[in-house]
Design a protein around this motif. Sequence first.
Motif, PDB file in Angstrom:
ATOM      1  N   PHE A  20       3.883   5.493  13.817  1.00  0.00           N
ATOM      2  CA  PHE A  20       2.592   6.113  13.503  1.00  0.00           C
ATOM      3  C   PHE A  20       1.530   5.036  13.600  1.00  0.00           C
ATOM      4  CE2 PHE A  20       5.565   8.799  11.107  1.00  0.00           C
ATOM      5  CZ  PHE A  20       5.240  10.033  11.665  1.00  0.00           C
ATOM      6  N   VAL A  25       8.257   3.450  11.987  1.00  0.00           N
ATOM      7  CA  VAL A  25       8.896   3.875  10.738  1.00  0.00           C
ATOM      8  C   VAL A  25      10.355   4.286  10.948  1.00  0.00           C
ATOM      9  CG1 VAL A  25       6.717   4.546   9.670  1.00  0.00           C
ATOM     10  CG2 VAL A  25       8.049   6.251  10.859  1.00  0.00           C
ATOM     11  N   GLU A  44      16.183   4.358   0.404  1.00  0.00           N
ATOM     12  CA  GLU A  44      15.095   4.221  -0.554  1.00  0.00           C
ATOM     13  C   GLU A  44      13.884   5.041  -0.129  1.00  0.00           C
ATOM     14  OE1 GLU A  44      14.557   0.264  -2.658  1.00  0.00           O
ATOM     15  OE2 GLU A  44      15.258  -0.330  -0.695  1.00  0.00           O
ATOM     16  N   ALA A  47      12.290   5.069   3.476  1.00  0.00           N
ATOM     17  CA  ALA A  47      13.296   4.548   4.419  1.00  0.00           C
ATOM     18  C   ALA A  47      13.257   5.296   5.746  1.00  0.00           C
ATOM     19  CB  ALA A  47      14.692   4.638   3.806  1.00  0.00           C
ATOM     20  N   GLY A  48      12.748   6.526   5.712  1.00  0.00           N
ATOM     21  CA  GLY A  48      12.632   7.277   6.961  1.00  0.00           C
ATOM     22  C   GLY A  48      13.465   8.556   7.005  1.00  0.00           C
ATOM     23  N   THR A  51      11.339  11.572   7.871  1.00  0.00           N
ATOM     24  CA  THR A  51      10.878  11.411   9.252  1.00  0.00           C
ATOM     25  C   THR A  51      11.995  11.791  10.220  1.00  0.00           C
ATOM     26  OG1 THR A  51       9.412   9.633   8.544  1.00  0.00           O
ATOM     27  CG2 THR A  51       9.888   9.766  10.898  1.00  0.00           C
ATOM     28  N   GLN A  92      10.750  18.686   2.180  1.00  0.00           N
ATOM     29  CA  GLN A  92      10.750  18.091   0.855  1.00  0.00           C
ATOM     30  C   GLN A  92       9.563  18.605   0.042  1.00  0.00           C
ATOM     31  OE1 GLN A  92      10.437  13.842   1.181  1.00  0.00           O
ATOM     32  NE2 GLN A  92      10.843  13.491  -0.980  1.00  0.00           N
ATOM     33  N   HIS A 203      18.503  11.926  -3.427  1.00  0.00           N
ATOM     34  CA  HIS A 203      18.590  10.668  -4.182  1.00  0.00           C
ATOM     35  C   HIS A 203      19.691  10.756  -5.231  1.00  0.00           C
ATOM     36  CE1 HIS A 203      15.192   8.535  -2.537  1.00  0.00           C
ATOM     37  NE2 HIS A 203      14.500   9.650  -2.568  1.00  0.00           N
ATOM     38  N   ARG A 391       4.909   1.853  -0.923  1.00  0.00           N
ATOM     39  CA  ARG A 391       4.984   1.523   0.496  1.00  0.00           C
ATOM     40  C   ARG A 391       4.485   2.687   1.342  1.00  0.00           C
ATOM     41  NH1 ARG A 391       5.038  -2.426  -1.471  1.00  0.00           N
ATOM     42  NH2 ARG A 391       6.511  -4.144  -1.506  1.00  0.00           N
ATOM     43  N   PRO A 392       3.647   2.456   2.362  1.00  0.00           N
ATOM     44  CA  PRO A 392       3.044   1.181   2.702  1.00  0.00           C
ATOM     45  C   PRO A 392       2.072   0.705   1.616  1.00  0.00           C
ATOM     46  CG  PRO A 392       2.466   2.903   4.316  1.00  0.00           C
ATOM     47  CD  PRO A 392       3.293   3.539   3.272  1.00  0.00           C
ATOM     48  N   ASN A 406       7.014   7.835  -2.603  1.00  0.00           N
ATOM     49  CA  ASN A 406       5.870   6.934  -2.748  1.00  0.00           C
ATOM     50  C   ASN A 406       4.658   7.663  -3.316  1.00  0.00           C
ATOM     51  OD1 ASN A 406       6.480   4.091  -2.002  1.00  0.00           O
ATOM     52  ND2 ASN A 406       7.339   5.099  -0.208  1.00  0.00           N
TER      53      ASN A 406
END
Length: 510
Positions: A20, A25, A44, A47-48, A51, A92, A203, A391-392, A406
């Motif tokens: 991106f 990513v 985590e 982590a992707g 995506t 999600q 998770h 993150r970022p 995040n």
Amino acid sequence: MNLNATTMPAIRARGIGVAFGGISVLRDVTLDILPGEIHGLIGENGAGKSTLGKVLGGYYTASAGELEVFGTRAHPWNPPAALARGVAIMHQELQLVPDLTVAQNVFLGIEEHSFGVLKTTEAARLDELMASSGFTLQPNAVVSTLPIADQQKIEILRALARHAKVIVMDEPTSSLSKGEITQLHEAMKALRDEGRTVIYVSHFLDDIMEITDRVTVLRDGALVATKITAQETKSSLVSAMLGDGKTETPFPQKKIPAKRVAALQVTGIASGKGANGATLHVNKGEIVGLIGLVGSGRSEIARAIIGADPATSGEVVLEGTAYGKASVAKSNDLGMVMVPEDRRKQGLVMTIPVCANMTLPHLSQFSLAGIIRSGLERLHAGRLIDHFSVRPADLDGNILNYSGGNQQKVLISKWLMEDPRVILLDEPSRGVDVGARETIHNAIAELAEKGAAVLLISSEIEEVLGLAHRAYLVDRGRIVEEIDPATSDVAEVLAALFRHQGTGKMEEAS
Ligand SMILES: Nc1ncnc2c1ncn2[C@@H]1O[C@H](COP(=O)(O)OP(=O)(O)OP(=O)(O)O)[C@@H](O)[C@H]1O
Ligand SMILES: [Mg+2]
């Protein structure tokens, strides 16, 4: 599951990359996902995982690599093309249309009705879907009136309605109760037994261990390994996720407050929205849990206390002073804050950047004669980003694009770094990874140590028992029992909850 090398994979990904704005990513992700397997996807926050799921579902276009679905190149690839080839995704962040009904949302885009009237075949199909998944909902209920757990069930039904051969479930259980998670697992197994594939992002490593056949670990956008679940342990998965041989840490130690000083005293609070005469208190320096099955009214009690739902009766006393008619603004002024359950709807402002989301409640601190001193504001937000490893780590980042976990870190950090007198936390660690969970747990313990009164709501009973000094069991918007976490275990608490279920003596909430 058939691990035979000659089986044609349902999904074959080769060297998949996603970037991106020049930032990569996902990098070089190569894996096969087989028909008839439940394939876990862990890593985590950021982590992707989502995506990768969106690439499979056609929502994102890979900038590198090749994707094959049942042996044929996935090109062109977009959500309708993916659906046509049998790949569906449950997002999600729930993507329902709030003003439509359950049935309309389930069949959205694939409806057979004319002029808004469901065909009888669809009504029958919905019955069938509900029966096979074990999730029962009112077909005509309007989505915006339903609790998140029900909305999550609609997402699940929606994927099932699409006859998908491959279903990506991106953290589907984050607001389901234990019983509902078991139901979902049963539905997943049934899909697997029909030869369909489920990609399960979660998770909750216990769930991953229990139900998946294989599991893929992502770290910083790269694939660490794909493993056969039966050959792993929870801690081997944690180390693979975190790298560097790190493992999960225990809950912070409970510090008992030196003196008993009541910070929050609530008597008979009712709201007509689900709080139904709850009486409870939290002392300074104390963490008190509210435990209940989904729909038991835990969140509604908290919302009535802070004034997010108007209380119809009952009294709230804050540090000895009766509170009068509560509103969120007034509560905040008096030092009582709440971290809500639904971060998208109630917590974050999606149209402003990360920095502003963190400092929003505290703007008066950063302004002088009405002008915001942006240097100070940015300094404060920068510290929060560091502390919670957002993150970022970009103050001007677009919160809309942040990974679910995040976003949760941003939401929670803005209140945890304050010094509230009373803080109501609704599912504070939902969707965050093991590292962030630890940071949040430590922050909660520190807040209490500094004298705040903490009311903690979590569907994870283990978390409440691990953090709280005392806990209340909730049923139908009332407190039905008080327990001592030090001498209770999860099984006992669950048994007690089921024993109390529906026994709430008061009339049902309207
Ligand atoms: N549309 C987008 N624009 C820019 N960056 C994005 C976009 N979507 C995702 N990202 C970034 O890609 C990275 C991976 O995000 P992703 O949502 O896949 O993480 P995740 O593993 O699902 O995390 P979580 O457990 O928090 O849900 C993150 O750094 C995120 O900020
Ligand atoms: Mg995600």
